[in-house]
Design a protein around this motif. Sequence first.
Motif: not given
Length: 839
Positions: A217-222, A228-234, A241-252
């Motif tokens: 995902v790109h947040s911001g303008g031109v 930041y990225a949403f990834i599911r390893p399995t 959600k991988f947002d710099d040093e912060r990794v959080t669990k998220e739903d679909t």
Amino acid sequence: MPTTENDMPSGSIPLALQSLFYKLQYSDNSVATKELTKSFGWDTYDSFMQHDVQELNRVLCEKLEDKMKGTVVEGTIEQLFEGHHINYIECINVDYKSSRKESFYDLQLDVKGCRDVYASFDKYVEVERLEGDNKYHAEQYGLQDAKKGVLFLDFPPVLQLQLKRFEYDYMRDTMVKINDRYEFPLQLDLDRDDGKYLSPDADRSIRNLYTLHSVLVHSGGVHGGHYYAFIRPTLSDQWYKFDDERVTKEDTKKALEEQYGGEEEIRLKKEQEEKEHKKKEKAEAHLYTIIKIARDEDLKDQIGKNIYFDLVDHEKVRSFRIQKQLPFTSFKEEVAKEYGIPVQFQRFWLWAKRQNHTYRPNRPLTPHEEAQSVGQLREVSNKAHNAELKLFLEVELGPELCPIRPPEKSKEDILLFFKLYNAEKEELRFVGRLFVKALGKPSDILTKLNEMAGFSPNEEIELYEEIKFEPNVMCEHIDKKLTFRSSQLEDGDIICFQKAPVPDGDTQVRYPDVPSFLEYVHNRQVVHFRSLDKPKDDDFSLELSKLHTYDDVVERVAHQLGLDDPSKIRLTSHNCYSQQPKPQPIRYRGVEHLLDMLVHYNQTSDILYYEVLDIPLPELQCLKTLKVAFHHATKDEVVVHSIRLPKNSTISDVIADLKTKVELSNPDAELRLLEVFYHKIYKIFPPHEKIENINDQYWTLRAEEIPEEEKNLGPHDRLIHVYHFMKDPNQNQQIQNFGDPFLMVIREGDTAAEVMERIQRKLRVPDEEFSKWKLAFISMNRPEYLQDTDVVSARFQRRDVYGAWEQYLGLEHTDTTSKRSYTANQNRHTYEKPVKIYN
């Protein structure tokens, strides 16, 4: 990817990536990318510059491809990410068609005017009409009305889609970001509508069904923004959600629907508010404590549904964010408002982690502790210094089911929790809790337990203590005649009870008692089986136990497939990282239990691949199977044969077996076996070499007749490698080999013109086609073009090269059409023979 002991992560991209992924896999904290960016040759200034993520991805892939050259993983990037499409122009009124095959590593899809990915693919293959002032100039026919379009030949195993959210606005003379809503599915079926995206030449037997793995995902303008990225390893519903040093669990929902875009101003404002809120939370985190409150209602909701062991999943209970200096008594007032339970009727228990890794209510808070602040209480309860305080809220109900004051608790009172097991329905549920006297006996509370279960007062029941479940289940029968203290029961313990099993009863049950049911729940595993021929599609699923032996598993699979002999089943484990079958299958009884088949490093998969063999696996394991591609001497075709011989056989045995299966140009023809890798010959196998250690997973084994001219080489004759090549305009004119390599005898004094004449005869290439080819001497990947009068043998004097493939004759094709194409081409045999697989 090979690295050496002398490599440093800061100077080697492969080693830096390996180091990064190792740390991501095993570190408990966020991982820095400084080593990786340093390996790019970036300084601090470069690292903080805004980069386009697609461009970075492409440059990194090119670098990795370059680093992989000459190693066993050469071509891996291509295998993973490369697909092909055909650009075509077809005249409407005359019989003329022009087409060009192109490869891609990612696809750029239009967002503007498209509601979702399928609409973008429809637009991608949309047919454009060339007419009026825009007519097409066709050879021999002049200007013609025509159709122009793109169709796909094949898609790669990993499909990268880039959304074109940035475009140039001619009215405003500037780049703008398109913030329109754009949907993408969890599964993408590119075979839909009878394969409308596919070329007529595409292989329709390959299933093009993709599962979403990550969203960037790109947040911001031109002019700047944040990725930041949403990834599911399995393939589970658990996203991260991988947002710099912060990794959080998220739903679909968070990973998909909330990333569709649209209503941009509202979304950007919401994003900004969330960002500010998180920033504030982070800055003030040291001022707050998270209090998680578990109640009887949570136990009823969770036990038997989400959990079977212990009492509650604390991630799914109500949590409160409370200032540390707030008195705990004030927090109780907040609880009273939340649940409608007056303060005087609340009693809170601290949870404790026991030595056997279970987590149980341990003791009630003392009046002294309740008089403290929330922060002080958290420190008392939690020596691990995390910001959470976990409590159990005990609420006693009177006859009218209204809260009443909890009874005084002495040291003789024990708080026990009760679960009821129904063997016929295979159900476990929470039915309540009781205070019992330490010197009392289970027989004293049987009537009460029957009432809690809805049984008749005299129903005979059996009691078991649930002790632990990791690494193994421990659940022991309770003697109803012993006191609770004698049975070593204490506050927070769990008793599971059930109707007493009836010996030889009418109803057959799978798990007649609590221990057998808990053992089953602990070890049960639904496994999705896929045919190794179709590794992307689930074929069937079986509920198995992790403790099932190798024989148990293959017997169940054989039964599912209607096969009488389970030993003809061969299984292959799943690689959780590549989402592909592992290269080597599981050996016959090579693992003890199902769990051993499913574990990949520290992840557990739920996928296995199966094959049905023509002979039992124990027999097959004593044999070596090699796939050998036989190149016919006079026909323009390749036939792939499976050669199966005892492991101690030699190359001579392979050739003898092959001679019985192939059509030779004459009965006395001699064969040889070559090792070919990425269009180069790396080895001519000596006849006496054992076949046991030959690997045909990565290299192609090629068999061919030995030409007569090679059988009696003179003292000055040399056997030279000849390879086809092109220069890639997109990669600094680097040499790209393609097609079938071959060997050629060069005699002393042979000129380039004489050698070219012999090559033309050998390959049977028409003059018009051959006139476009150039002959070059290539050493260490650098071409030196030869003139007609140059003596070829004079070039092959050096002996300090690693192998014959490092110095060779190259045939340069200047034609810009792709030489890997298997589409109809009358001259294709000149560089690559069509493949047929017969067995």
